[in-house]
Design an enzyme around this catalytic site. Structure first.
Site, PDB file in Angstrom:
ATOM      1  N   HIS A 108     -47.241  -5.348  95.393  1.00  0.00           N
ATOM      2  CA  HIS A 108     -46.202  -5.110  94.935  1.00  0.00           C
ATOM      3  C   HIS A 108     -45.829  -5.025  96.033  1.00  0.00           C
ATOM      4  O   HIS A 108     -45.062  -6.434  95.348  1.00  0.00           O
ATOM      5  CB  HIS A 108     -46.956  -3.795  94.137  1.00  0.00           C
ATOM      6  CG  HIS A 108     -46.058  -3.668  92.808  1.00  0.00           C
ATOM      7  ND1 HIS A 108     -45.366  -2.782  92.477  1.00  0.00           N
ATOM      8  CD2 HIS A 108     -44.728  -4.556  92.256  1.00  0.00           C
ATOM      9  CE1 HIS A 108     -44.466  -2.815  91.844  1.00  0.00           C
ATOM     10  NE2 HIS A 108     -44.170  -4.257  91.179  1.00  0.00           N
ATOM     11  N   HIS A 152     -56.625   0.692  96.190  1.00  0.00           N
ATOM     12  CA  HIS A 152     -56.189   1.342  95.350  1.00  0.00           C
ATOM     13  C   HIS A 152     -54.029   0.733  96.744  1.00  0.00           C
ATOM     14  O   HIS A 152     -53.473   0.504  96.531  1.00  0.00           O
ATOM     15  CB  HIS A 152     -55.853   2.341  95.497  1.00  0.00           C
ATOM     16  CG  HIS A 152     -54.852   3.402  94.957  1.00  0.00           C
ATOM     17  ND1 HIS A 152     -54.474   3.795  93.531  1.00  0.00           N
ATOM     18  CD2 HIS A 152     -53.054   4.045  95.605  1.00  0.00           C
ATOM     19  CE1 HIS A 152     -53.331   4.066  93.028  1.00  0.00           C
ATOM     20  NE2 HIS A 152     -52.471   4.334  93.978  1.00  0.00           N
ATOM     21  N   GLU A 153     -54.063   2.165  97.421  1.00  0.00           N
ATOM     22  CA  GLU A 153     -52.821   0.955  99.101  1.00  0.00           C
ATOM     23  C   GLU A 153     -52.729   0.014  99.016  1.00  0.00           C
ATOM     24  O   GLU A 153     -51.610  -0.896  98.747  1.00  0.00           O
ATOM     25  CB  GLU A 153     -52.671   2.068  99.721  1.00  0.00           C
ATOM     26  CG  GLU A 153     -53.201   3.379  99.058  1.00  0.00           C
ATOM     27  CD  GLU A 153     -52.474   4.327  98.944  1.00  0.00           C
ATOM     28  OE1 GLU A 153     -50.870   3.734  99.535  1.00  0.00           O
ATOM     29  OE2 GLU A 153     -52.403   5.255  97.785  1.00  0.00           O
ATOM     30  N   HIS A 183     -50.529  -1.621  96.100  1.00  0.00           N
ATOM     31  CA  HIS A 183     -49.248  -0.819  96.559  1.00  0.00           C
ATOM     32  C   HIS A 183     -48.511  -2.149  97.393  1.00  0.00           C
ATOM     33  O   HIS A 183     -47.171  -2.707  96.610  1.00  0.00           O
ATOM     34  CB  HIS A 183     -49.161   0.255  96.667  1.00  0.00           C
ATOM     35  CG  HIS A 183     -49.268   1.368  96.339  1.00  0.00           C
ATOM     36  ND1 HIS A 183     -48.620   1.281  94.405  1.00  0.00           N
ATOM     37  CD2 HIS A 183     -49.883   1.773  95.778  1.00  0.00           C
ATOM     38  CE1 HIS A 183     -48.897   2.848  94.409  1.00  0.00           C
ATOM     39  NE2 HIS A 183     -49.441   3.496  94.936  1.00  0.00           N
TER      40      HIS A 183
HETATM   41 ZN   LIG Z   1     -50.658   5.052  94.234  1.00  0.00          ZN
END
Ligand SMILES: [Zn+2]
Length: 697
Positions: free
Chosen positions: A497, A490-491, A494
């Site tokens: 991104h 998940h991290e 990010h």
């Molecule tokens: Zn998040």
């Protein structure tokens, strides 16, 4: 004000003494670009005493730059106003980038004290910019000619967002309304802080005292031991004291055989802030809702939800509610089915009694054990932190062709942090990436991604992932739970991104997107974490090197959808509560308790499930997720729908990955987010894949 002035003078003095080149004066590393590999923060040179003067110099520099924007005699243009404002704070960006990262991940008493000193100074600096009338007049002038300026789509977006942020801060109001808005902001700041502090006090004053050891049956040994220690601390030796912290509450609800203990814990939790005493939050929340509505109306909106959503991808409260209702229609029946299955187990223990909310977790664990026999300890030797991190890096390589190489020459802020160079397929640098995976004193809980330096034209970003993973013990490496594996992916989503961003302006780049869009890149990345093909790539037994066997993968797969009716029902119930409360256009008869009851009855919530947060302890809506709790569900729909394309074309399909990179990951906030999503997906987000992937349909 005087303090600010004094500090600014001090900072000016420091700048002057630096330029005199006296060998005795140490250079403040924040005053110019860091002289390090890739211009990464010079952690080996930064000292605590450098922060405060750098903040002051940074504020002064930005004020000077804004003065030159507003005193420019040339007509306002995109370049001399909007772009100039985007680029107005080099020193402040550098020092704030480092300081506000470290106050989360590696803080200490002097950092915390400085943070408190800086809070009002920075708030005032922000207000001075957003309520600067001359600046607003120039921004508005550029905005009014926007269609004649032949701007790129990113410039148009930055212009629109800049204009909007001024208007939303009240820059267009008359003086009387501006004064009223400032008053509302200051009252809201006090009320929201009191609301949150009351909850802390509620947790701290609660004790669940057990004196008879027979009542401890089922509770994990580690927790019993902790409760005995707690009892000694509270001068109740020989007893056991459980707290209302999550780390106590959830295991009690899951494992305590004594039903009365579960009930006491559950009721203490669900009545937080609702005891009609000095810590009661009903009146406070009532006043907050009234003030927010007043603010929204001052700024020209019908409701506070309209004000918040205007800045998000969903755009209107109705669009958000429409999505929540669609999911609700599948979640509630699924939760009712789950309730029946739990009732069967409960009938064995308590014939003729109905399952209550404090029984849900307990019988869910019993059902999980009977049905799946998945022991996470069997998985752990395959899921070392190094394996999982390498797995996340490998997936990014397969998808986007990027390579992530350890960078020993780049300084890090403390032991346990690793630095990497992230390179594109052609070898060019995409950015610097730090991993900071383990807990330490001075790191707050949770996991997050942050920037040390934003991406913009000619500048590559510097990004960090911070987590608190299970550390290595003795000669055993760090081994992760399934939750932790998903968190790493998940991290890192990010981080991608941030790292892959290809924007022209800092204000539009990377993760500076709407609240209901920002979790798309992170949540979609979780879909690779436990995929069988991907597990075979990285999950190898750290002792034997054996690849994870199919039998274990099958067990992971079989738990898919388990208890999702409950999870989604409590989530959507809270989201609807938040949204409806902020959609009110008249608060004259608002009664918080009655409102919650009516709203939950209105959607048919069953008594065995409470909203994930009831109103008197719904801390998310104190700031950040006010009229915004739906964003978790919104983003889930986006990530599942986007991942459905990978499912269909292949999880490493190059055309799909390239489209996701070009249309989503590289674009930041440079265009309307629905436009970006549609360009990748070819249509508006569809809720079906989310219902299927979470097992609701
Ligand atoms: Zn998040």
């Amino acid at each position: 004000m005087n303090k600010l002035l004094n500090m600014t003078l001090l900072a000016t003095a420091l700048v002057i003494s630096m330029s005199s080149c006296s060998p005795k004066v140490e250079k403040n590393p924040f005053m110019e670009a860091f002289n390090t590999p890739e211009g990464a923060p010079a952690f080996d040179q930064i000292k605590f005493k450098d922060y405060e003067p750098a903040f002051k110099a940074g504020i002064e520099e930005q004020n000077r730059n804004i003065d030159s924007i507003t005193s420019n005699t040339a007509n306002p243009t995109f370049e001399n106003t909007i772009a100039a404002l985007d680029d107005s704070s080099p020193i402040l960006s550098r020092v704030a980038g480092v300081f506000y990262n470290l106050t989360g991940s590696d803080t200490n008493e002097e950092m915390t004290a400085l943070e408190a000193t800086l809070a009002p100074v920075m708030a005032e600096h922000g207000d001075n910019i957003r309520l600067n009338e001359k600046l607003y007049i120039r921004v508005a002038a550029v905005y009014s000619q926007r269609n004649e300026l032949e701007l790129t789509s990113e410039q148009m977006r930055l212009l629109e967002d800049t204009f909007k942020s001024f208007v939303r801060s009240g820059a267009a109001l008359n003086e009387a309304d501006k004064t009223q808005l400032r008053k509302i902001h200051s009252q809201l700041a006090t009320l929201t802080t009191t609301f949150s502090n009351n909850l802390l006090k509620e947790v701290n004053r609660f004790q669940l005292i057990v004196k008879d050891s027979a009542r401890l049956s089922g509770i994990p040994a580690w927790l019993v031991e902790a409760a005995a220690t707690e009892a000694v601390k509270d001068s109740l030796p020989g007893a056991w004291v459980f707290t209302l912290q999550t780390s106590n509450r959830i295991p009690i609800l899951q494992y305590a055989d004594d039903r009365a203990i579960r009930q006491e814990m559950y009721e203490a939790y669900t009545t937080k802030g609702n005891h009609n005493d000095e810590l009661d939050n009903k009146k406070i929340l009532h006043d907050i809702i009234c003030l927010r509505l007043e603010k929204a109306k001052l700024l020209g909106f019908n409701s506070y939800a309209d004000y918040v959503l205007d800045d998000n991808m969903a755009k209107t409260p109705e669009a958000a509610m429409n999505l929540l209702t669609q999911v609700w229609d599948y979640a509630l029946p699924k939760a009712k089915e789950e309730c029946k299955a739990l009732q069967v187990l409960m009938d064995r223990d308590y014939k003729g009694q109905e399952i209550a909310a404090w029984d849900w977790w307990y019988y869910t664990e019993k059902l999980r054990a009977e049905k799946y026999a998945l022991n996470e300890d069997d998985l752990k030797p395959y899921l070392t932190l190094d394996n999982v991190r390498d797995g996340a890096f490998m997936c990014a390589h397969e998808l986007y062709g990027i390579n992530i190489e350890p960078a020993m020459d780049i300084p890090v802020y403390t032991d346990g942090v690793d630095a990497y160079r992230v390179k594109d397929a052609d070898g060019s640098l995409l950015g610097v990436f730090y991993t900071d995976y383990f807990p330490r004193a001075g790191k707050r809980g949770g996991a997050w991604m942050n920037n040390f330096r934003d991406q913009k034209k000619g500048v590559r970003p510097i990004i960090v992932n911070v987590c608190s993973m299970t550390p290595a013990v003795g000669d055993k490496p760090s081994m992760l739970s399934i939750d932790e594996v998903e968190t790493i992916f998940h991290e890192f989503g990010h981080a991608l991104h941030g790292l892959l961003s290809q924007c022209d302006y800092a204000g539009t780049s990377g993760t500076s997107v709407a609240r209901d869009f920002v979790e798309l890149p992170s949540q979609i990345n979780e879909h690779w974490a436990l995929n069988p093909t991907v597990l075979k790539m990285y999950a190898k037994n750290y002792m034997t090197g054996e690849v994870i066997p199919d039998s274990l993968i099958a067990k992971i797969e079989s738990t898919h959808g388990f208890n999702q009716g409950f999870n989604v029902t409590e989530l959507i119930a809270a989201s609807i509560l938040d949204m409806k409360l902020h959609m009110l256009t008249d608060t004259s008869n608002l009664d918080i308790e009655a409102f919650e009851k009516e709203t939950m009855n209105g959607i048919g919530l069953i008594s065995a499930i409470a909203p994930r947060y009831r109103l008197t302890y719904f801390n998310h809506i104190m700031g950040g997720y006010d009229a915004g709790y739906y964003a978790y569900t919104w983003a889930k729909v986006l990530d599942c729908d986007a991942f459905a394309s990978f499912e269909k074309n292949g999880i490493f399909d190059q055309a799909t990955a390239t489209s996701f990179r070009k249309n989503i990951l590289e674009k930041g906030n440079s265009e309307d987010q629905m436009t970006l999503f549609k360009r990748f997906k070819g249509s508006e987000p569809d809720v079906e894949p989310m219902l299927r992937m979470t097992g609701l349909k």
